[in-house]
Design a protein around this motif. Structure first.
Motif, short mmCIF file in Angstrom:
data_model
loop_
_atom_site.label_atom_id
_atom_site.label_comp_id
_atom_site.label_asym_id
_atom_site.label_seq_id
_atom_site.Cartn_x
_atom_site.Cartn_y
_atom_site.Cartn_z
N MET A 151 34.54 8.74 1.88
CA MET A 151 34.23 9.49 3.09
C MET A 151 34.34 8.52 4.27
O MET A 151 33.83 7.40 4.20
N GLY A 152 35.03 8.97 5.32
CA GLY A 152 35.20 8.12 6.49
C GLY A 152 34.28 8.52 7.63
O GLY A 152 33.87 9.68 7.74
N PHE A 153 33.96 7.55 8.48
CA PHE A 153 33.11 7.78 9.64
C PHE A 153 33.74 7.08 10.85
O PHE A 153 34.17 5.93 10.74
N VAL A 154 33.76 7.79 11.99
CA VAL A 154 34.45 7.25 13.17
C VAL A 154 33.83 7.84 14.43
O VAL A 154 33.12 8.85 14.37
N GLY A 155 34.11 7.21 15.55
CA GLY A 155 33.58 7.70 16.81
C GLY A 155 34.35 8.89 17.34
O GLY A 155 33.88 10.03 17.29
N VAL A 181 38.35 11.93 1.34
CA VAL A 181 37.99 13.35 1.30
C VAL A 181 37.91 13.95 2.69
O VAL A 181 38.40 15.05 2.96
N ASP A 182 37.27 13.22 3.63
CA ASP A 182 37.08 13.73 4.99
C ASP A 182 36.68 12.57 5.88
O ASP A 182 36.31 11.49 5.39
N VAL A 183 36.72 12.80 7.19
CA VAL A 183 36.24 11.82 8.16
C VAL A 183 35.32 12.53 9.14
O VAL A 183 35.70 13.54 9.73
N ARG A 184 34.11 12.02 9.29
CA ARG A 184 33.12 12.61 10.20
C ARG A 184 33.13 11.85 11.53
O ARG A 184 33.00 10.63 11.56
N GLY A 185 33.23 12.58 12.64
CA GLY A 185 33.18 11.98 13.96
C GLY A 185 31.79 12.05 14.54
O GLY A 185 30.99 12.91 14.18
N ASP A 186 31.48 11.14 15.49
CA ASP A 186 30.14 11.11 16.09
C ASP A 186 30.15 10.96 17.61
O ASP A 186 29.11 10.94 18.25
N ASP A 187 31.36 10.81 18.21
CA ASP A 187 31.47 10.66 19.67
C ASP A 187 30.63 9.50 20.21
O ASP A 187 30.08 9.56 21.31
N VAL A 188 30.55 8.42 19.44
CA VAL A 188 29.80 7.20 19.81
C VAL A 188 28.33 7.54 20.11
O VAL A 188 27.72 6.99 21.02
N ASP A 189 27.79 8.46 19.34
CA ASP A 189 26.36 8.79 19.38
C ASP A 189 25.74 8.12 18.15
O ASP A 189 25.94 8.57 17.02
N PHE A 190 25.01 7.02 18.33
CA PHE A 190 24.55 6.21 17.22
C PHE A 190 23.61 6.96 16.26
O PHE A 190 23.76 6.84 15.03
N GLY A 212 33.89 2.78 7.32
CA GLY A 212 33.44 2.82 8.72
C GLY A 212 34.57 2.39 9.62
O GLY A 212 34.90 1.21 9.69
N PHE A 213 35.18 3.34 10.34
CA PHE A 213 36.40 3.04 11.10
C PHE A 213 36.14 2.44 12.48
O PHE A 213 37.07 1.89 13.08
#
Length: 315
Positions: A151-155, A181-190, A212-213
């Motif tokens: 699972m990926g995570f990115v801003g 499988v997927d990448v979850r975005g967070d818009d640089v919200d910690f 962690g991208f």
């Protein structure tokens, strides 16, 4: 609307006051995409360049928030204050083309970290995010010889640097039994970056790999895994050189991290813009791409790399 204009005008006045100290010097600005410790190295590079460019006033600027609208407003204020050239890491290059072209019509505009190749920027100076993604995929392949589900995570999911890193990762793991499988975005919200990891741990027990991208994503992955008692049980592939990330690589909690060289972005970027203003365009390649190589950090070289970072920031 009047209130917004007033705030912008005040910002422009503040910038004018900053540049007035050296009104006789050309001003160069490095604008980042969001407030993050990642940018400390780029700022150190700008400070190093300042020592070699005494005839210029160099600025390192953070937007109030990591949005394209506030970045573009900051660039407008910089131009209004008399800035002579700008280098920017765009939060949303796809939707900033018009703004970039407006700025580029007034001062030389360069990009770093996340490119906007469809705009009239002069050149991009930074990593090949595709190559960096491939390197991250290679870390995963080495760490997961029997395959796995990542699972990926990115801003910013829409930013070129994110899309290119993801594409490079997928290319490297293709046919190796590893699936992103997927990448979850967070818009640089910690807090959201952390909750994204918590949610995956709760909802997807089959995930045995996390990527962690962006620079702050690996530390948030570390926090969540530690709280869940799963640190070292899930393979983690990281990007960049946050101290938590480097510590996790050193103790074996993370398989490795792909590091960029933002120090050189700041240092070379300022030198590039100064040369361009002086009429030397020879440093701008025909394709407009100036690539600063990325490299893989693992247990074997993490101590030497950490020492290099300390020397750069301390210096």
């Amino acid at each position: 609307m009047k209130k917004i204009i007033g705030i912008s005008a005040l910002a422009a006045l503040a910038l004018s006051a900053t540049t007035a100290v050296a009104a006789d010097k050309p001003a160069l600005a490095f604008v980042v995409n969001a407030a993050s410790d990642f940018w400390k190295l780029a700022e150190a590079g700008v400070k190093a360049a300042q020592k070699e460019l005494p005839g210029y006033e160099l600025q390192f600027r953070y937007p109030a928030q990591g949005t394209a609208a506030l970045q573009n407003a900051l660039m407008d204020d910089l131009v209004a204050a008399g800035t002579d050239a700008i280098m920017i890491s765009s939060a949303d290059p796809k939707n900033s083309i018009d703004a970039f072209n407006r700025i580029a019509a007034q001062v030389p505009l360069f990009t770093t970290d996340s490119d906007a190749p469809q705009s009239k920027r002069i050149a991009y100076l930074g990593s090949s995010n595709t190559d960096a993604g491939v390197q991250a995929g290679e870390i995963a392949v080495k760490a997961l010889p029997k395959g796995g589900k990542c699972m990926g995570f990115v801003g910013f999911l829409g930013a070129d640097n994110a899309k290119e890193r993801i594409a490079g990762f997928k290319k490297a793991v293709e046919g190796k039994g590893i699936e992103l499988v997927d990448v979850r975005g967070d818009d640089v919200d910690f807090p959201r970056a952390r909750s994204n990891v918590d949610d995956v741990l709760a909802a997807k027990p089959d995930i045995n790999c996390m990527v962690g991208f962006y620079s702050y994503n690996p530390p948030k992955i570390y926090e969540a895994l530690q709280a869940a008692g799963k640190l070292g049980k899930i393979t983690v592939v990281a990007f960049d050189e946050d101290p938590i990330t480097l510590g996790a690589v050193k103790d074996g909690s993370f398989a490795g991290t792909v590091v960029q060289d933002p120090y050189q972005w700041g240092y070379q970027g300022m030198k590039l813009m100064a040369a361009y203003l002086e009429g030397d365009k020879s440093k701008v390649p025909q394709n407009g791409l100036i690539i600063v190589p990325t490299k893989v950090i693992d247990k074997g070289n993490v101590d030497a790399f950490a020492a290099e970072l300390k020397a750069r920031i301390g210096g």
